[in-house]
Design a protein around this motif. Structure first.
Motif, short mmCIF file in Angstrom:
data_model
loop_
_atom_site.label_atom_id
_atom_site.label_comp_id
_atom_site.label_asym_id
_atom_site.label_seq_id
_atom_site.Cartn_x
_atom_site.Cartn_y
_atom_site.Cartn_z
N ALA A 57 40.27 -4.21 41.44
CA ALA A 57 39.09 -4.57 40.89
C ALA A 57 38.07 -3.63 41.19
O ALA A 57 37.83 -3.14 42.12
N SER A 58 36.95 -3.56 40.27
CA SER A 58 36.02 -2.40 40.31
C SER A 58 34.73 -2.59 39.44
O SER A 58 34.78 -3.19 38.40
N SER A 59 33.85 -2.08 40.13
CA SER A 59 32.59 -2.32 39.40
C SER A 59 31.29 -1.29 40.00
O SER A 59 31.67 -0.91 41.04
N GLU A 60 30.20 -1.06 39.42
CA GLU A 60 29.26 -0.21 39.80
C GLU A 60 28.77 -0.75 41.06
O GLU A 60 28.34 0.14 41.94
N GLU A 61 28.58 -1.95 41.46
CA GLU A 61 27.68 -2.56 42.23
C GLU A 61 28.96 -2.50 43.52
O GLU A 61 28.26 -2.31 44.82
N ALA B 85 42.24 6.46 47.54
CA ALA B 85 41.01 5.95 47.70
C ALA B 85 40.03 7.10 47.92
O ALA B 85 38.90 7.46 47.79
N CYS B 86 40.69 8.08 49.07
CA CYS B 86 39.85 9.27 49.62
C CYS B 86 39.71 10.27 48.57
O CYS B 86 38.40 10.85 48.37
N GLU B 87 40.65 10.36 47.50
CA GLU B 87 40.81 11.46 46.47
C GLU B 87 39.58 10.91 45.42
O GLU B 87 39.10 11.72 44.80
N ALA B 88 39.15 9.50 45.23
CA ALA B 88 38.38 9.24 44.32
C ALA B 88 36.97 9.17 44.63
O ALA B 88 36.04 8.80 43.85
N ILE C 291 35.62 2.43 38.69
CA ILE C 291 36.64 2.91 37.53
C ILE C 291 36.06 2.06 36.61
O ILE C 291 35.71 0.73 36.52
N PRO C 292 35.90 2.60 35.14
CA PRO C 292 35.72 2.18 34.24
C PRO C 292 36.55 1.01 33.72
O PRO C 292 37.79 0.92 34.10
N ALA C 293 36.11 -0.32 33.34
CA ALA C 293 36.78 -1.34 33.28
C ALA C 293 38.02 -1.22 32.23
O ALA C 293 38.96 -1.88 32.33
N GLU C 294 37.81 -0.44 31.10
CA GLU C 294 38.95 -0.39 30.13
C GLU C 294 40.15 0.43 30.80
O GLU C 294 41.25 0.55 30.19
N ILE C 295 40.02 1.13 31.89
CA ILE C 295 41.03 1.97 32.66
C ILE C 295 41.82 1.17 33.52
O ILE C 295 42.85 1.61 33.96
N THR D 187 38.38 -1.99 44.83
CA THR D 187 39.22 -2.54 45.68
C THR D 187 40.73 -2.68 45.28
O THR D 187 40.77 -3.36 44.19
N VAL D 188 41.82 -2.14 45.85
CA VAL D 188 42.85 -2.46 45.71
C VAL D 188 43.59 -3.47 46.68
O VAL D 188 43.45 -3.22 47.88
N LEU D 189 44.02 -4.45 46.25
CA LEU D 189 44.30 -5.80 47.08
C LEU D 189 45.99 -5.90 46.85
O LEU D 189 46.45 -6.00 45.64
N VAL D 190 46.74 -5.83 47.70
CA VAL D 190 48.03 -6.28 47.83
C VAL D 190 48.20 -7.40 48.72
O VAL D 190 47.81 -7.96 49.80
N ARG D 191 48.78 -8.73 47.94
CA ARG D 191 49.10 -9.82 48.64
C ARG D 191 50.65 -10.00 48.84
O ARG D 191 51.28 -9.70 48.04
N LEU D 192 51.03 -10.15 50.21
CA LEU D 192 52.28 -10.43 50.74
C LEU D 192 52.19 -11.78 51.26
O LEU D 192 51.70 -12.29 51.95
#
Length: 367
Positions: free
Chosen positions: A340-344, A264-267, A299-303, A348-353
């Motif tokens: 999940a990613s969008s311009e608006e 996230a920091c690198e991005a 991040i572009p949706a296709e990626i 967010t990277v989500l980990v569910r445990l």
């Protein structure tokens, strides 16, 4: 009206049976043929009329190696039903695998007066299962080979790096110093790549303990904020409003957090904020611990679907294994990883445990 309703019901059942890909069959308790659906002709390669003329044509089609096991089970359908897999040999010589389930039908007095069943051709499904198992075995072999190669390469690489380090003590020209530094950087990058390949290739064996997720992440904050990628960014921390206990491998879950925050920091650009948050979700009726790492970049949706695949990277110096390793660790913990990613909204990277215990406590606090 009753007769008309009965005829309509029978017609509906007939249409259902005749359009099924499975073979629906029914015979009397004394083994007289009553009904056979048209799928029999496609699966067995025989006309239905052959079965009506001689019900034993079914038995004779069973592979000789399976008859001793299957035929007694079929004869016991009146008492206990049966559920068997067996092979048949079609008239054209093709061998098909059948899943056959039979059951008794009783009248109002409780006596068996019919037996019926559904036979299904599962040849392709069984082949797919075998192919999947074979693929898993091949992947395991590739993993073992990869681990062996990495070990063999790392040892001489260490010797090369020691040699390069020794050149730093020499009086070199500026051009030679630049070449030396470049060689050391590339050697270090190669060593990091080998370490990540080894980490990805070897099985994810876990040393699980019960741990509190807020405490685990709080203990990493200082290390996260002093990572080179985070020095000019703000790493914010929002714990859950209550202690969240999960079962997991402490070191591997730490690796998940470090990798996600580092990515996230690198991005994002300097002075941007990266937020690490823990919440509890009850989606699906079962509580889950949700660890999310958010950054304002998009991040572009296709990626997005490609990001967890091995060796896929959008970074000029990335290995493409960071998120792939994170996903393997999360999967080993019976968890889920989502991006999940969008311009608006940003990314967010989500980990569910799965949660072990959720106890009420204080309100959340962003630090």
């Amino acid at each position: 009206q009753t007769e008309q309703a009965l005829r309509q019901s029978e017609e509906q059942l007939r249409q259902i049976a005749e359009n099924m890909s499975q073979v629906l069959w029914m015979c009397s308790a004394d083994d007289k043929p009553i009904y056979l659906s048209p799928a029999f002709e496609r699966v067995w390669g025989l006309p239905c009329s052959d079965w009506y003329a001689d019900i034993k044509v079914w038995d004779r089609a069973i592979h000789p190696d399976d008859q001793e096991r299957v035929l007694p089970a079929m004869r016991g359908v009146i008492d206990r039903g049966f559920d068997e897999d067996y092979r048949i040999i079609r008239p054209d010589g093709a061998v098909r695998i059948i899943r056959d389930r039979g059951f008794p039908i009783r009248n109002e007095a409780g006596d068996v007066y019919r037996v019926a069943g559904i036979a299904e051709d599962i040849t392709e499904r069984r082949q797919e299962q075998q192919n999947t198992l074979a693929a898993i075995e091949r992947l395991a072999e590739v993993g073992e080979l990869t681990a062996m190669i990495v070990h063999e390469v790392r040892n001489p690489l260490t010797t090369v790096m020691m040699g390069l380090e020794s050149f730093r003590r020499l009086d070199l020209t500026d051009a030679s110093k630049q070449r030396l530094e470049l060689a050391l950087e590339e050697a270090q990058r190669l060593r990091s790549l080998l370490n990540e390949i080894l980490l990805y290739a070897k099985p994810q064996t876990l040393e699980q303990t019960e741990l509190e997720l807020n405490t685990l992440i709080a203990s990493l904050l200082e290390s996260l904020r002093t990572m080179p990628s985070a020095l000019q960014r703000r790493v914010r921390w929002q714990p859950a409003s209550q202690p969240v206990r999960v079962r997991g491998d402490v070191d591997k879950l730490k690796q998940v957090v470090i990798n996600l925050v580092n990515n996230a920091c690198e991005a994002v650009a300097p002075k941007s904020a990266v937020t690490c948050r823990v919440t509890v979700s009850t989606d699906g009726g079962h509580p889950h611990a949700c660890l999310s790492v958010h950054n304002p970049g998009a991040i572009p949706a296709e990626i997005v679907p490609e990001l967890t695949k091995p060796f896929y990277t959008t970074k000029s110096s990335g290995t493409g294994l960071g998120l792939a390793i994170v996903k393997r660790i999360v999967d080993a913990h019976q968890g889920e990883l989502a991006i999940a990613s969008s311009e608006e909204e940003g990314t967010t990277v989500l980990v569910r445990l799965p949660v072990v215990l959720v106890a009420q406590s204080s309100a959340p606090d962003i630090k």
